[in-house]
Design a protein around this motif. Sequence first.
Motif, PDB file in Angstrom:
ATOM      1  N   ALA A  35       0.501  -0.763  -0.046  1.00  0.00           N
ATOM      2  CA  ALA A  35      -0.356   0.030   0.070  1.00  0.00           C
ATOM      3  C   ALA A  35       0.972   1.140  -0.300  1.00  0.00           C
ATOM      4  O   ALA A  35       0.455   2.014  -0.773  1.00  0.00           O
ATOM      5  CB  ALA A  35      -0.901   0.007   1.269  1.00  0.00           C
ATOM      6  N   ILE A  36       1.796   1.323   0.871  1.00  0.00           N
ATOM      7  CA  ILE A  36       2.954   2.075   0.571  1.00  0.00           C
ATOM      8  C   ILE A  36       3.322   2.419  -0.196  1.00  0.00           C
ATOM      9  O   ILE A  36       3.785   3.587  -1.124  1.00  0.00           O
ATOM     10  CB  ILE A  36       3.668   1.796   2.064  1.00  0.00           C
ATOM     11  N   LEU A  37       4.179   1.550  -1.256  1.00  0.00           N
ATOM     12  CA  LEU A  37       4.391   1.918  -2.274  1.00  0.00           C
ATOM     13  C   LEU A  37       3.781   2.739  -3.654  1.00  0.00           C
ATOM     14  O   LEU A  37       3.718   3.051  -4.508  1.00  0.00           O
ATOM     15  CB  LEU A  37       4.891   0.186  -2.673  1.00  0.00           C
ATOM     16  N   ILE A  38       2.825   1.344  -3.995  1.00  0.00           N
ATOM     17  CA  ILE A  38       1.623   1.423  -4.740  1.00  0.00           C
ATOM     18  C   ILE A  38       1.110   3.188  -4.621  1.00  0.00           C
ATOM     19  O   ILE A  38       0.483   3.703  -5.669  1.00  0.00           O
ATOM     20  CB  ILE A  38       0.504   0.526  -5.412  1.00  0.00           C
ATOM     21  N   GLY A  39       0.383   3.153  -3.247  1.00  0.00           N
ATOM     22  CA  GLY A  39      -0.360   4.169  -3.082  1.00  0.00           C
ATOM     23  C   GLY A  39       0.668   5.896  -3.306  1.00  0.00           C
ATOM     24  O   GLY A  39       0.495   6.742  -3.353  1.00  0.00           O
ATOM     25  N   GLY A  40       2.220   5.037  -2.325  1.00  0.00           N
ATOM     26  CA  GLY A  40       3.107   6.124  -2.478  1.00  0.00           C
ATOM     27  C   GLY A  40       2.965   7.258  -3.889  1.00  0.00           C
ATOM     28  O   GLY A  40       3.167   8.120  -4.090  1.00  0.00           O
TER      29      GLY A  40
END
Length: 316
Positions: A165-170
């Motif tokens: 979530a951090i990777l894709i969301g960021g």
Amino acid sequence: MHRILGEITKRGPTVLASGCAIGLVIPDLAALARPLLPVMVFIFVLGTLLRINNAEVIKAAKNLKISLIFPALMVVACPYFFGMLSLYISGNQELSLAIAIAVAAPPASGNAAVARMLGLDPSMSLVTALCSMAIIPITAPLILHVFADGLSLSIDPVDLAIRLAILIGGAEGAAILIRRFSQSFVATHGLAIDGIVVIALFLFAIGTMAGMQSIILQTPSLAISMILIAYGVNVCMQLLMGCLYPGSLVSRFTMALNGGNRNVGLLWSALGVSLSPTMALYFACSQLPIHTMPKILQFVLPRIEGLFKKPGLTQS
């Protein structure tokens, strides 16, 4: 600078393969690049999102073969099949677990960028990768449970989901902001963005070779065996996904690329430091085909396309 980045983009597969070679030959440089891997992933995911056509992504997402059926085949059916097959052939539980986990990983984050370099479908590649990532916090622990009987290994699904979530969301958030406030810049400097993505992939390839030279020198026969197995699994997955996908030649090769090139490092890091030497060696060796297969595909694709253009042969 634009000219240089343009030349780098044109030679993307060669640049990517050379990253592996440089990382193997200069281990100190590979060790320096290793801590940069998360940053490089963010850069090439961001660059890919900036260059993707939103309408094409939505169209691909509506195709259930791309957004559901083939992601499930890749991260559920294929890991079970290849894990069981390797266990039957070798009788080595640790090797079969390593192969199953590697195949259970989602398509590599850089596949969409590689697809663009090869003239394939980056939107299709991106959607397949994202949809696979959405389900692996559930599927990867299940595959581990099936093949890791008696081994003290585990994957925390919540931690894995948060990382993704951090990777894709960021990256998606940054892409939205850049598109909103600098749309003309993105449109004008698209080739430069592609060049930066290729450089990020190049540095990523160098970093993934950290420690590989010493492994090959210390246990050459074992390392070569593992490299051959890794290439064999990658090629088999590409052939399987390419043959199963009912579409054009471009679509088949795009799905084949996603099937073979997986984000092994994601599950490797999720398993922590408790891996056996056999598993760690296989995961390390699997990085070689991931970064060299695009160059092989660049050589193979025009010849297969030429074959389909011959009289009497049609492209499905």
